[in-house]
Design a protein around this motif. Structure first.
Motif, short mmCIF file in Angstrom:
data_model
loop_
_atom_site.label_atom_id
_atom_site.label_comp_id
_atom_site.label_asym_id
_atom_site.label_seq_id
_atom_site.Cartn_x
_atom_site.Cartn_y
_atom_site.Cartn_z
N SER A 174 0.85 -1.19 0.00
CA SER A 174 0.00 0.00 0.00
C SER A 174 0.89 1.25 0.00
CB SER A 174 -0.91 -0.02 1.23
OG SER A 174 -1.56 1.21 1.37
N ALA A 175 1.95 1.22 0.81
CA ALA A 175 2.87 2.36 0.90
C ALA A 175 3.55 2.61 -0.44
CB ALA A 175 3.91 2.10 1.98
N PHE A 207 -6.59 7.25 8.81
CA PHE A 207 -7.25 8.56 8.74
C PHE A 207 -6.73 9.37 7.57
CE2 PHE A 207 -8.18 7.52 13.22
CZ PHE A 207 -9.56 7.59 13.12
N MET A 208 -5.43 9.24 7.32
CA MET A 208 -4.84 9.96 6.20
C MET A 208 -5.47 9.47 4.88
SD MET A 208 -2.62 9.44 3.64
CE MET A 208 -2.08 7.83 4.21
N LEU A 209 -5.67 8.14 4.78
CA LEU A 209 -6.26 7.58 3.56
C LEU A 209 -7.64 8.16 3.31
CD1 LEU A 209 -5.84 3.72 3.06
CD2 LEU A 209 -4.95 5.58 1.68
N ARG A 210 -8.39 8.32 4.40
CA ARG A 210 -9.75 8.83 4.26
C ARG A 210 -9.75 10.29 3.81
NH1 ARG A 210 -13.68 5.43 6.92
NH2 ARG A 210 -15.02 7.26 7.14
N SER A 211 -8.72 11.02 4.25
CA SER A 211 -8.68 12.43 3.85
C SER A 211 -7.87 12.62 2.55
CB SER A 211 -8.08 13.29 4.96
OG SER A 211 -6.78 12.86 5.22
N ASN A 212 -7.23 11.54 2.10
CA ASN A 212 -6.46 11.54 0.86
C ASN A 212 -5.41 12.66 0.83
OD1 ASN A 212 -5.84 10.21 -1.36
ND2 ASN A 212 -7.48 11.02 -2.66
N ASP A 213 -4.67 12.76 1.90
CA ASP A 213 -3.67 13.80 2.07
C ASP A 213 -2.33 13.29 1.52
OD1 ASP A 213 -1.75 15.49 3.05
OD2 ASP A 213 -2.66 15.70 5.03
N GLU A 214 -2.01 13.67 0.29
CA GLU A 214 -0.84 13.10 -0.40
C GLU A 214 0.51 13.34 0.33
OE1 GLU A 214 -0.79 12.16 -4.19
OE2 GLU A 214 1.36 11.75 -4.10
N PRO A 215 0.86 14.57 0.70
CA PRO A 215 2.17 14.76 1.33
C PRO A 215 2.31 13.94 2.61
CG PRO A 215 1.08 16.88 0.95
CD PRO A 215 0.11 15.84 0.57
N ARG A 216 1.25 13.96 3.42
CA ARG A 216 1.32 13.20 4.66
C ARG A 216 1.36 11.70 4.37
NH1 ARG A 216 -2.62 15.58 8.95
NH2 ARG A 216 -1.44 17.49 8.71
N GLY A 217 0.62 11.29 3.35
CA GLY A 217 0.57 9.88 2.96
C GLY A 217 1.97 9.36 2.64
N ARG A 218 2.72 10.17 1.92
CA ARG A 218 4.07 9.74 1.52
C ARG A 218 4.96 9.53 2.75
NH1 ARG A 218 6.59 10.78 -3.44
NH2 ARG A 218 5.08 10.63 -5.11
N ILE A 219 4.82 10.46 3.70
CA ILE A 219 5.67 10.35 4.91
C ILE A 219 5.25 9.12 5.72
CG2 ILE A 219 6.33 11.48 7.07
CD1 ILE A 219 5.84 14.15 5.63
N LEU A 220 3.94 9.01 5.96
CA LEU A 220 3.47 7.87 6.76
C LEU A 220 3.81 6.54 6.08
CD1 LEU A 220 0.00 9.00 8.12
CD2 LEU A 220 2.06 8.51 9.43
N ALA A 221 3.78 6.56 4.74
CA ALA A 221 4.10 5.34 4.00
C ALA A 221 5.53 4.89 4.31
CB ALA A 221 3.93 5.58 2.51
N VAL A 222 6.46 5.84 4.37
CA VAL A 222 7.86 5.48 4.63
C VAL A 222 8.02 5.00 6.07
CG1 VAL A 222 10.21 6.36 4.77
CG2 VAL A 222 8.74 7.03 2.87
N ILE A 223 7.47 5.79 7.01
CA ILE A 223 7.61 5.40 8.42
C ILE A 223 6.97 4.03 8.66
CG2 ILE A 223 7.08 6.04 10.82
CD1 ILE A 223 6.92 8.95 9.90
N GLY A 224 5.75 3.87 8.13
CA GLY A 224 5.03 2.60 8.32
C GLY A 224 5.79 1.44 7.70
N SER A 225 6.39 1.67 6.53
CA SER A 225 7.11 0.57 5.87
C SER A 225 8.32 0.15 6.70
CB SER A 225 7.59 0.97 4.48
OG SER A 225 6.48 1.27 3.70
N LEU A 226 9.01 1.15 7.27
CA LEU A 226 10.17 0.79 8.09
C LEU A 226 9.73 -0.03 9.29
CD1 LEU A 226 12.23 4.12 8.00
CD2 LEU A 226 12.77 1.93 6.91
N LEU A 227 8.62 0.39 9.91
CA LEU A 227 8.12 -0.37 11.06
C LEU A 227 7.61 -1.74 10.61
CD1 LEU A 227 6.28 2.51 12.94
CD2 LEU A 227 8.29 1.26 13.75
N ALA A 228 7.02 -1.78 9.40
CA ALA A 228 6.50 -3.05 8.90
C ALA A 228 7.63 -4.05 8.69
CB ALA A 228 5.74 -2.83 7.59
N VAL A 229 8.73 -3.59 8.14
CA VAL A 229 9.83 -4.53 7.89
C VAL A 229 10.42 -4.99 9.23
CG1 VAL A 229 11.85 -3.00 7.64
CG2 VAL A 229 11.67 -5.04 6.25
N GLY A 230 10.24 -4.16 10.25
CA GLY A 230 10.70 -4.54 11.59
C GLY A 230 9.97 -5.75 12.14
#
Ligand code: SF4
Ligand code: SF4
Lengths: 234, 285
Positions: free
Chosen positions: B33-34, B108-131
């Motif tokens: 998704s990220a 919540f970001m997905l629901r508001s479709n906030d692109e800049p924030r989405g990109r940041i959360l995508a990176v942070i979430g992916s790092l945590l996901a690989v953890g």
């Protein structure tokens, strides 16, 4: 002790600190299981689990056979993997004395400590017990901490008819355990694991200290034990 | 004859393998998704893949807590006075909770479709996901007395397994989107090949290890776990789908789905066999 100390948690050879240890002289063990019984009585240890146990194996070929015992318990390791693997510090090492003990009220029951102990010294207490309130957490031998701090010896040591179990402070050069460890060839279990056990054996037989081929043909009694524990849990 | 030993318990039961499976898929689905914020092909997966990841995270969390004998004390793992950072479980618990929090923010970001924030959360979430697969691997690796587990390969193997199983699930979510299926096919193929290569090394070091390791090898291959580990895990669940994916049929929709189904069976079987395999011999010690 001229052993190299590698970890800050070790208490063996630390000046001013006690380091309790047990020497088990297997030449004297007659396999009466008195220690197992005394321990069960001391702690209300439930069916199917043990703080100390005495496995035996018949070794040799007739007529040269021998029944070899190997009393087992927690080794109160100087570098215990169980302590480092517990996420919530529910298992810990007492600096003065070297006991490895449990904070029963903290244990979440993740069983990481059981997975990390190379000696199977740990077990899970059942959820229901008749006389004891400590339930559903991991337990193990405490070297009878409550007795030792009152100047008594552990229950298994006190009851041992052959005086095969000897307990004392390894850091005290005049203690019997220190003398035995210093003057006799002793063995510890699975030394390659780096745990630095504090239960020393005199005359341990490799048929019992090594992983045997018997795992492919486990004695039926194992199944009965497993069954007993499962019934008890239910 | 006449031997006596007591029965010892396997500390970690099969339900941990289900947890490993579910959490690995959840992590990889979040990653896909990220990826959609950076790669156009993945855009259609953005919402579906994330929602399934969130659901599986909840299921995984419940499985994990349910397996504790004191589930009510789960929060002890967040108590700073208790936390023991020598334990990978402590790190894992924090990783899992942080991943959960970022997932909620991502929701919540997905629901508001906030692109800049989405990109940041995508990176942070992916790092945590690989953890997540890394910590589950470490959870096993640190037990120096356990054959198979005590290998530096474990965290990497779990990351690869997570990618394989996650890509397999994503291929079902992707439907008939051809461009996306091409990408997911590649993910499946290369991570399955990685898993295969690691399994070969793992089998080698286990077979030539000490007595405990050698016996574990026998349990895993010709013993009680042989069918699950070799049959389902290696042959049916890794080798067969790799072979399928390289054939022309494996480039087609049905081929990819067939391979994905096999990879899911294999991913579960391998996790189960590795988890249980590392514990069998010691129950008799
Ligand atoms: S024998 Fe096992 S339980 Fe006892 S201190 Fe050593 S590792 Fe911990
Ligand atoms: S079962 Fe209890 S004592 Fe053992 S590692 Fe988990 S929290 Fe610690």
């Amino acid at each position: 002790m001229s052993e190299l100390r590698l970890s800050s948690i070790e208490t063996r050879g630390v000046p001013g600190k006690k380091r309790y240890a047990m020497v088990i002289d297997l030449r004297r063990c007659i396999g009466c299981d008195g220690c197992m019984t005394a321990c069960k009585a001391e702690y209300d240890v439930p069916l199917g689990v043990w703080r100390t146990w005495v496995p035996y194996r018949v070794v040799g070929t007739y007529p040269n056979v021998r029944k070899q015992f190997l009393p087992r318990l927690c080794n109160h390791c100087d570098d215990p993997p169980c302590v480092r693997s517990c996420p919530v510090g529910a298992t810990y090492k007492v600096e003065d004395g070297g006991f490895v003990l449990q904070h029963y009220d903290r244990c979440i029951g993740c069983k990481a400590c059981m997975a990390s102990c190379p000696y199977n010294a740990r077990f899970l207490l059942p959820k229901d017990r008749s006389y004891t309130e400590i339930t559903g957490v991991v337990d193990k031998c405490t070297f009878c901490h409550h007795r030792v701090i009152q100047g008594m010896s552990p229950a298994c040591v006190q009851t041992c008819i052959g005086r095969a179990r000897i307990f004392g402070d390894l850091n005290d050069p005049n203690s019997e355990v220190a003398r035995l460890v210093a003057t006799l060839p002793t063995q510890v279990l699975r030394p390659e694991e780096g745990t630095k056990p504090n239960v020393f054996y005199i005359g341990a037989d490799r048929n019992l200290t090594e992983h045997g081929r018997a795992v492919y043909n486990p004695p039926e009694v194992l199944e009965r034990d497993r069954q007993a524990f499962d019934n008890h849990k239910a | 004859m006449g031997d006596f030993n007591v029965f010892h318990h396997m500390p970690w039961s099969g339900s941990y393998a289900i947890y490993f499976f579910v959490i690995g898929i959840s992590a990889a689905l979040f990653f896909f998704s990220a990826l959609s914020w950076y790669r156009e092909e993945f855009k259609s997966l953005r919402a579906s893949s994330f929602y399934l990841s969130l659901l599986l995270l909840a299921v995984g969390g419940l499985l994990l807590i349910g397996d504790l004998t004191q589930p009510g004390r789960f929060l002890n793992i967040m108590n700073p006075a208790y936390l023991n950072f020598d334990s990978p479980l402590a790190w894992g618990g924090l990783n899992l909770i942080s991943f959960g929090l970022v997932s909620v923010a991502y929701f919540f970001m997905l629901r508001s479709n906030d692109e800049p924030r989405g990109r940041i959360l995508a990176v942070i979430g992916s790092l945590l996901a690989v953890g997540l697969p890394i910590y589950t691997g470490f959870d096993l690796t640190v037990h120096q007395n356990r054959p198979v587990w005590n290998s530096p390969l474990m965290p990497v193997l779990f990351v690869a397994l997570s990618l394989v199983s996650g890509a397999a699930v994503a291929s079902f979510l992707a439907g008939k989107n051809e461009q996306l299926q091409v990408m997911l096919r590649r993910f499946m193929l290369w991570s399955a090949a990685g898993v295969g290569a690691m399994l070969i090394s793992l089998l080698g070091t286990t077979a030539y290890g000490g007595v405990g390791a050698e016996q574990t090898f026998m349990f895993l291959t010709s013993g009680v776990l042989g069918g699950i580990f070799v049959g389902l895990g290696i042959l049916l669940g890794t080798a067969a789908p790799i072979a399928l994916l390289v054939t022309p049929f494996g480039h087609r929709q049905t081929g990819i789905w067939s391979a994905a189904a096999l990879l899911l069976v294999g991913g579960m079987a391998l996790r189960y066999a590795i988890l249980i395999g590392g514990q069998i011999v010691q129950t008799y010690f």
